[in-house]
Design a protein around this motif. Structure first.
Motif: not given
Length: 108
Positions: A59-68, A86-93, A102-104
């Motif tokens: 994954i390139q900077p600025g892109f996201a992976l939604d992990l189910i 610090g490489d990924f911002v984690v958000s719970y969807l 989880i959006r990484l």
């Protein structure tokens, strides 16, 4: 026995040469999107974390992976933070009880 010369090409035989889309190096014809979805429930347990880390590495900077996932992936998130702090911002969807999403987002 005579050695035959090998001709190397960047495209398959008979393919029409087309320019690769910007930001996409493999010339497969698909466009990158800012979000990728990976359903870890379909990955065999023995290779699940390795598969997820491999996907995150692409994954390139600025892109996201939604992990189910079928559970809250706290062990995976702990491994990710210790190996790539610090490489990924984690958000719970989606936060259970049967499915977690989880959006990484790649920061660096």
């Amino acid at each position: 026995m005579t050695a035959e010369p090998i001709n190397l090409s960047s495209s398959r035989p008979g393919a029409v040469d087309v320019a690769a889309p910007t930001g996409h190096a493999c010339a497969c014809g698909h466009e990158d999107t800012e979000k990728i979805v990976l359903d870890s429930r379909t990955i065999p347990h023995a290779i699940r974390h390795a598969t997820i880390f491999g996907a995150l590495g692409a994954i390139q900077p600025g892109f996201a992976l939604d992990l189910i996932a079928s559970h809250n992936p706290l062990p995976l998130l702990g491994q990710l933070e210790s190996s790539r702090p610090g490489d990924f911002v984690v958000s719970y969807l989606e936060n259970g009880p049967e499915t977690w999403t989880i959006r990484l987002t790649r920061a660096n």
